[in-house]
Design a protein around this motif. Structure first.
Motif, short mmCIF file in Angstrom:
data_model
loop_
_atom_site.label_atom_id
_atom_site.label_comp_id
_atom_site.label_asym_id
_atom_site.label_seq_id
_atom_site.Cartn_x
_atom_site.Cartn_y
_atom_site.Cartn_z
N SER A 154 -23.43 35.68 13.68
CA SER A 154 -24.63 35.89 14.48
C SER A 154 -24.56 35.10 15.79
CB SER A 154 -25.87 35.48 13.68
OG SER A 154 -27.05 35.77 14.38
N VAL A 155 -24.05 33.87 15.72
CA VAL A 155 -23.89 33.05 16.92
C VAL A 155 -22.92 33.70 17.90
CG1 VAL A 155 -22.86 30.89 17.75
CG2 VAL A 155 -24.54 30.83 15.91
N GLU A 156 -21.81 34.21 17.38
CA GLU A 156 -20.82 34.83 18.24
C GLU A 156 -21.35 36.12 18.86
OE1 GLU A 156 -17.40 35.53 20.35
OE2 GLU A 156 -18.15 33.71 19.39
N VAL A 157 -22.10 36.91 18.10
CA VAL A 157 -22.70 38.12 18.65
C VAL A 157 -23.69 37.78 19.75
CG1 VAL A 157 -24.19 40.09 18.13
CG2 VAL A 157 -22.35 39.49 16.57
N MET A 158 -24.49 36.73 19.53
CA MET A 158 -25.44 36.31 20.56
C MET A 158 -24.71 35.81 21.80
SD MET A 158 -28.57 35.99 21.48
CE MET A 158 -29.54 36.15 19.98
N ARG A 159 -23.62 35.10 21.60
CA ARG A 159 -22.86 34.60 22.75
C ARG A 159 -22.30 35.75 23.59
NH1 ARG A 159 -17.89 32.95 24.41
NH2 ARG A 159 -16.89 34.00 22.66
N GLN A 160 -21.77 36.76 22.91
CA GLN A 160 -21.28 37.93 23.62
C GLN A 160 -22.42 38.68 24.31
OE1 GLN A 160 -18.15 38.80 24.15
NE2 GLN A 160 -17.37 37.06 22.97
N SER A 161 -23.58 38.71 23.67
CA SER A 161 -24.74 39.37 24.26
C SER A 161 -25.14 38.70 25.57
CB SER A 161 -25.90 39.34 23.27
OG SER A 161 -27.08 39.84 23.86
N VAL A 162 -25.20 37.36 25.56
CA VAL A 162 -25.57 36.63 26.77
C VAL A 162 -24.53 36.85 27.87
CG1 VAL A 162 -25.95 34.33 27.75
CG2 VAL A 162 -26.89 34.91 25.51
N LYS A 163 -23.26 36.83 27.51
CA LYS A 163 -22.20 37.01 28.49
C LYS A 163 -22.29 38.39 29.14
CE LYS A 163 -17.18 36.63 29.01
NZ LYS A 163 -17.01 37.92 29.70
N ARG A 164 -22.51 39.42 28.33
CA ARG A 164 -22.61 40.76 28.89
C ARG A 164 -23.87 40.92 29.72
NH1 ARG A 164 -19.69 45.64 26.55
NH2 ARG A 164 -17.89 44.72 25.50
N MET A 165 -24.93 40.24 29.32
CA MET A 165 -26.16 40.31 30.09
C MET A 165 -25.97 39.71 31.48
SD MET A 165 -29.84 38.69 29.08
CE MET A 165 -29.51 39.09 27.37
N ILE A 166 -25.28 38.58 31.56
CA ILE A 166 -25.05 37.94 32.85
C ILE A 166 -24.13 38.79 33.72
CG2 ILE A 166 -24.06 35.91 33.97
CD1 ILE A 166 -26.74 35.41 32.64
N ASP A 167 -23.11 39.41 33.09
CA ASP A 167 -22.16 40.21 33.85
C ASP A 167 -22.70 41.58 34.26
OD1 ASP A 167 -20.38 38.14 33.57
OD2 ASP A 167 -19.33 39.02 31.84
#
Length: 222
Positions: A154-167
């Motif tokens: 769940s942490v890793e999915v959230m991290r990828q979510s934030v990264k894609r949101m910023i990009d």
């Protein structure tokens, strides 16, 4: 079970209990990440956001002389709403596009699996308190380890979510940092996963002391 093993099991269960509290706090709170938008020099206020697995909160914060937005703890008008895919009556434009929606649903669902494994592990531990039921600690330990893995995913999915949101060009957010809910989830992973493995190790039967002694022939532990 010997007194030494009993002490080790109790210490491990205490660490697991701390991990359960941290995992629960991470799942129910909405401070996983804090987002800041692109700032215009003529604006007197800015809108920073923090969000979790279920909802996002946008806060209007007065800008200082350095023209920086935040920190999020500053006083300001706050508006929280659940993500649209969890509550159709609420609006949250930040997660409108499909990619973010899928990430959000995945992270939340995996977190629910984590809590489910925690509940099953706790039931096993409570049942093991009965006479001659130490063997129930082993499946309980596996459930706790699985819960740790789930919160890690769940942490890793959230991290990828934030990264894609910023990009992404579909959002106004250009800066971010992870907040205390994210830290709680990371600490919960360490305590639950390692605690589960340690509990499994401590609950295993004593190994034979001599090469000719089998596990069945070994003296039972009291």
């Amino acid at each position: 079970m010997s007194q030494t093993k009993t002490l080790k099991v109790r210490v491990t269960l205490f660490c697991i209990l701390v991990g359960i509290v941290l995992a629960t706090a991470a799942v129910v709170t909405d401070h996983w990440a804090v987002l800041s938008p692109h700032l215009e020099h003529h604006n007197s206020t800015c809108e920073a956001a923090h969000f979790g697995l279920w909802r996002i909160c946008i806060k209007r914060i007065p800008m200082d002389d350095s023209k920086s937005c935040g920190p999020i703890t500053l006083p300001g008008e706050k508006n929280c709403s659940y993500f649209r895919h969890f509550n159709p009556g609420e609006s949250s434009e930040i997660f409108e596009f499909t990619t973010q929606k899928e990430y959000s649903i995945s992270a939340a669902a995996i977190a629910i699996f984590c809590l489910g494994f925690v509940i099953m592990g706790t039931i096993g531990v409570l049942l093991s308190f009965g006479k001659k039921r130490d063997y129930l600690l082993r499946p309980a330990a596996m459930f706790y380890a699985f819960a740790g893995l789930c919160i890690f995913v769940s942490v890793e999915v959230m991290r990828q979510s934030v990264k894609r949101m910023i990009d992404s060009e579909d959002t106004v957010w250009i800066e971010y940092y992870y907040s205390w809910s994210f830290a709680c989830a990371c600490a919960a992973f360490v305590l639950l996963f390692l605690g589960g493995l340690a509990l499994l190790l401590f609950s295993l039967p004593r190994m034979p002391r001599n090469p000719w002694e089998s596990c069945m022939d070994a003296e039972p532990e009291h």
